[in-house]
Design a protein around this motif. Sequence first.
Motif, PDB file in Angstrom:
ATOM      1  N   ALA A 187       0.832  -1.209   0.000  1.00 19.81           N
ATOM      2  CA  ALA A 187       0.000   0.000   0.000  1.00 19.81           C
ATOM      3  C   ALA A 187       0.866   1.258   0.000  1.00 19.81           C
ATOM      4  CB  ALA A 187      -0.938  -0.009   1.207  1.00 19.81           C
ATOM      5  N   GLU A 188       1.920   1.262   0.806  1.00 19.39           N
ATOM      6  CA  GLU A 188       2.811   2.419   0.846  1.00 19.39           C
ATOM      7  C   GLU A 188       3.536   2.594  -0.487  1.00 19.39           C
ATOM      8  OE1 GLU A 188       2.616   0.038   3.102  1.00 19.39           O
ATOM      9  OE2 GLU A 188       1.794   1.132   4.833  1.00 19.39           O
ATOM     10  N   THR A 191       1.143   4.087  -3.007  1.00 11.93           N
ATOM     11  CA  THR A 191       0.970   5.533  -2.850  1.00 11.93           C
ATOM     12  C   THR A 191       2.113   6.296  -3.522  1.00 11.93           C
ATOM     13  OG1 THR A 191      -0.233   5.234  -0.768  1.00 11.93           O
ATOM     14  CG2 THR A 191       0.753   7.402  -1.161  1.00 11.93           C
ATOM     15  N   ARG A 194       1.760   6.069  -7.313  1.00 17.97           N
ATOM     16  CA  ARG A 194       0.737   6.987  -7.829  1.00 17.97           C
ATOM     17  C   ARG A 194       1.327   8.377  -8.053  1.00 17.97           C
ATOM     18  NH1 ARG A 194      -5.153   6.685  -6.619  1.00 17.97           N
ATOM     19  NH2 ARG A 194      -6.070   8.656  -7.272  1.00 17.97           N
ATOM     20  N   ARG A 195       2.137   8.833  -7.105  1.00 22.17           N
ATOM     21  CA  ARG A 195       2.790  10.139  -7.262  1.00 22.17           C
ATOM     22  C   ARG A 195       3.775  10.110  -8.426  1.00 22.17           C
ATOM     23  NH1 ARG A 195       3.028   9.930  -1.466  1.00 22.17           N
ATOM     24  NH2 ARG A 195       5.203   9.229  -1.617  1.00 22.17           N
ATOM     25  N   PRO A 201      -4.652  13.284  -7.743  1.00 16.50           N
ATOM     26  CA  PRO A 201      -4.881  12.804  -6.371  1.00 16.50           C
ATOM     27  C   PRO A 201      -6.280  12.235  -6.149  1.00 16.50           C
ATOM     28  CG  PRO A 201      -3.806  14.952  -6.366  1.00 16.50           C
ATOM     29  CD  PRO A 201      -4.204  14.678  -7.782  1.00 16.50           C
ATOM     30  N   MET A 277      -2.442   0.112  -5.674  1.00 15.04           N
ATOM     31  CA  MET A 277      -2.823   1.437  -6.152  1.00 15.04           C
ATOM     32  C   MET A 277      -4.202   1.437  -6.811  1.00 15.04           C
ATOM     33  SD  MET A 277      -0.812   3.830  -8.939  1.00 15.04           S
ATOM     34  CE  MET A 277      -1.399   2.849 -10.335  1.00 15.04           C
TER      35      MET A 277
END
Length: 391
Positions: A187-188, A191, A194-195, A201, A277
């Motif tokens: 999950a981290e 994230t 995604r960036r 966002p 993601m």
Amino acid sequence: MDGRPRVLHVLGSLHWGGIETWLMHIVRHQHRFDVRHELLLTETRTGAYEGEARRLGIPIHKIPLRNGRVAWFGKFSRFLREDGPFLAVHAHDDPPFTALLLTTAKRAGVPIRIAHSHSARSRGEDYPLSRRLLRLAAIPLAKAVATRLVGISEDALAEIAGAHWRSRDRASLLFYGFDFGRFRGAAERGTALRRRLALPPNARIVGNVARFSPVKNHDLLLRAFAICRGQCPDAHLVLVGAGPLQEALESLADTLGIRSSVLFAGTSDDVPAFMAMFDLFVLPSFSEGLGIVCIEAQAAGTRLLVSDTTPAEALVVPGASETLDPGAPAPIWGAAMARLVGMPPPEAAPEAWLDELERGRFGLDRCIAELAALYLPHPPERASAIARRRP
């Protein structure tokens, strides 16, 4: 050479794919086997996993399949005589190739010959009649020369052993086993991914991980996403993979007017991060032998919308998935996509889904013990020790 009996796995390449991913999970645990795994590849190009396999000390042999299969099988026969002996030849191809491969292995005196079915292609409505007939013609020979018939799902096993495989002593299921460790912390990484991909966002992410080939039905996926985008304007589609249809699919996305919201992300060695993601994973394939990516989506805690040709064995977490006919029109798929991607995240934490998968039929320990028994049958206490063996 370490003295253990040798098992030769025969497949096309070590590119990212279902068979290859599972096999890498196995050879990473080579030390837990009483046999030595070796690979024979029929493609010359270097696959994504090849470097890792060599670093692990896995012997890799190559006999390129270039100018006809008759010449290839002559080279394979010489290889078995000159580079053997092998305890087993483990074939990971379709029935026509497998039948001739194991016939050659039998003539070379290889005692264990495994026909391993990883697909259920003949179930797909897109499958050409000519190839269906060739497959059907090859199955009797494959059954005659194989000492063991193995499938990754009931549908896949029926492809090589027939509909009545349960009555055959030499036929058995071998569910893939995975080390789910990389899903811890996915999950981290998702994230951060995604960036890095510069996705908005507030975007709702529909995802797909598959080779760009006809059986994966990306044409329907793009047309359905265009419908979804009309109902859910903040939706984005991320496609992870590569293949011969990529240029045509990019052109179709342009034609549909959705190119700015479709990301062709290429291949990746961190599928868990992509799965984490995604808000929704979609797989409209015409057929799947099992659907490893469906298992990976559930391991990341991601909902699924998949074709109803996906074997039920792969849909483990209750309530995590919905299925549709891959031949259903795009508006049906698009409406379901819009509804599911707009839903809040599942109430259960991703870790709960992951725990369920690790405890279930896709656990690595179970798979290693069952695979080891195909080569060297063990009494129960020995099989248990193999399953528990660690570095």
